[in-house]
Enzyme design. Structure first.
Site, PDB file in Angstrom:
ATOM      1  N   LYS A  17     -30.359  15.054 -12.332  1.00  0.00           N
ATOM      2  CA  LYS A  17     -31.272  14.679 -11.245  1.00  0.00           C
ATOM      3  C   LYS A  17     -32.610  15.380 -11.408  1.00  0.00           C
ATOM      4  CE  LYS A  17     -30.973  18.832  -9.065  1.00  0.00           C
ATOM      5  NZ  LYS A  17     -32.117  19.759  -8.841  1.00  0.00           N
ATOM      6  N   VAL A 104     -28.885  22.569 -20.052  1.00  0.00           N
ATOM      7  CA  VAL A 104     -28.184  23.635 -19.349  1.00  0.00           C
ATOM      8  C   VAL A 104     -29.214  24.573 -18.708  1.00  0.00           C
ATOM      9  CG1 VAL A 104     -26.626  25.613 -19.626  1.00  0.00           C
ATOM     10  CG2 VAL A 104     -26.236  23.495 -20.923  1.00  0.00           C
ATOM     11  N   GLY A 106     -31.440  23.974 -16.613  1.00  0.00           N
ATOM     12  CA  GLY A 106     -32.754  23.350 -16.680  1.00  0.00           C
ATOM     13  C   GLY A 106     -33.276  22.839 -15.359  1.00  0.00           C
ATOM     14  N   MET A 108     -31.799  20.573 -13.530  1.00  0.00           N
ATOM     15  CA  MET A 108     -31.493  19.150 -13.418  1.00  0.00           C
ATOM     16  C   MET A 108     -30.061  18.877 -12.969  1.00  0.00           C
ATOM     17  SD  MET A 108     -33.514  17.385 -16.579  1.00  0.00           S
ATOM     18  CE  MET A 108     -33.092  15.767 -15.891  1.00  0.00           C
ATOM     19  N   GLY A 111     -24.504  21.134 -14.315  1.00  0.00           N
ATOM     20  CA  GLY A 111     -23.228  21.683 -13.884  1.00  0.00           C
ATOM     21  C   GLY A 111     -22.696  20.986 -12.645  1.00  0.00           C
ATOM     22  N   SER A 112     -23.597  20.619 -11.747  1.00  0.00           N
ATOM     23  CA  SER A 112     -23.186  19.880 -10.542  1.00  0.00           C
ATOM     24  C   SER A 112     -22.661  18.501 -10.905  1.00  0.00           C
ATOM     25  CB  SER A 112     -24.371  19.762  -9.580  1.00  0.00           C
ATOM     26  OG  SER A 112     -24.772  21.033  -9.115  1.00  0.00           O
ATOM     27  N   ALA A 113     -23.287  17.856 -11.906  1.00  0.00           N
ATOM     28  CA  ALA A 113     -22.798  16.561 -12.369  1.00  0.00           C
ATOM     29  C   ALA A 113     -21.402  16.697 -12.970  1.00  0.00           C
ATOM     30  CB  ALA A 113     -23.770  15.971 -13.383  1.00  0.00           C
ATOM     31  N   ASP A 145     -25.960  20.592  -4.883  1.00  0.00           N
ATOM     32  CA  ASP A 145     -26.331  19.422  -5.673  1.00  0.00           C
ATOM     33  C   ASP A 145     -25.149  18.527  -6.030  1.00  0.00           C
ATOM     34  OD1 ASP A 145     -28.984  20.173  -5.671  1.00  0.00           O
ATOM     35  OD2 ASP A 145     -28.928  21.106  -7.658  1.00  0.00           O
TER      36      ASP A 145
END
Length: 308
Positions: A17, A104, A106, A108, A111-113, A145
């Site tokens: 994201k 990683v 970053g 974005m 880890g949540s994804a 997130d």
């Protein structure tokens, strides 16, 4: 028993994201910051393949720098699997094969994804006993997130960022990302923001965070130029204080024709708005020629979903 469960293998893909807009309130006594964010899911993905196992294990591969990704129970995807096992009284274990495409550390939400994908994959693997609302509640326990990685698209997040309301975004927004293998710690960025705000000459105490209506109008219109003029991230000043080189990245992107840019989340990924796919490709190529790691992506894209 679902077909995915009978096959003993579930493959789920979840997106990274960008924070198109991020307004951060002052730190609360519990240590959290209330926020008002506009999230957009973009075309960089995490793939999680879940298979039955006696215990909870994880393996990680991918085209991004994997330094710092845990391979034990502290991995957020493993925590997600254990959480859903507890919620469903499952006595099964699972092996999670994570294939990373989101930078990683970053900013974005890679880890949540992973966690969102693990929740959906384990739910399918174990017979889909939980509803979408149940999965959202578990996601919120794992991190601010994670619920958005389940939802995808474009959404407004409030509270800790996990109270989501879908936002209308017409058409496609093209982005150019400049990634960096030297990640930034999210707690460190928030800590630096608090330090900056403690300086008397920076800003007074803030009220309740809110999303600028101009951002939502630009997304509804699908107008890249209007959106570029109003993208904003309260964490950017803190990220630049910790990594002054990111200011050079922002300047170079604008110099090379990007509409406008911002640090994504806690950084260090920098995102630039482009007019269309061709313009995004041109800007990315120019940034690469200048020595950056850059790529063109687009949004919005769907949230976590079963593949195959």
């Amino acid at each position: 028993m679902s077909l995915a469960f009978a096959a003993d293998r579930v493959h789920v893909r979840a997106p990274g994201k960008l924070n198109v807009f991020f307004d951060v309130g002052d730190v609360r006594p519990d240590g959290y910051h209330p926020v008002a964010s506009v999230y957009q899911a973009v075309s960089l993905y995490e793939d999680v393949i879940a298979t039955p196992a006696d215990d909870f294990t994880v393996s990680v591969s991918g085209d991004v720098d994997l330094t710092g990704v845990p391979l034990d129970g502290t991995n957020l995807a493993v925590r997600a699997a254990r959480l859903i096992a507890h919620a469903t009284d499952s006595e099964m274990g699972v092996h999670l094969d994570i294939r990373k495409g989101v930078p990683v550390a970053g900013g974005m939400g890679g880890g949540s994804a992973d966690a969102a994908a693990a929740l959906l994959a384990c739910n399918e693997l174990w017979g889909a006993p939980l509803s979408t609302a149940d999965l959202h509640d578990l996601a919120a326990e794992l991190g601010a997130d994670v619920p958005f990685a389940l939802l995808g698209g474009t959404a407004v997040g409030t509270g800790r960022g996990d109270e989501l309301a879908p936002a209308l975004a017409r058409g496609r927004i093209d982005w150019v990302l400049v990634t960096d293998s030297d990640g930034l710690s999210t707690p460190a960025v928030y800590g630096r923001l608090d330090e900056l705000r403690a300086q008397a000459d920076i800003a007074p105490a803030r009220g309740t965070p809110a999303v600028d209506a101009a951002v939502l109008q630009a997304l509804r219109a699908g107008d890249a130029a209007s959106l570029a003029a109003v993208v904003h991230n309260d964490l950017q000043a803190a990220a630049l204080a910790l990594r002054p080189d990111l200011a050079v990245v922002l300047a170079d992107g604008r110099d090379l024709g990007a509409r406008g840019g911002l640090v994504s989340g806690s950084g260090p990924t920098v995102a630039f708005v482009a007019d269309d796919p061709g313009h995004a490709a041109e800007v990315a190529a120019s940034l690469i020629a200048r020595g950056y790691e850059a790529l063109a992506v687009h949004g919005p894209v769907p949230g976590a979903r079963v593949i195959g």
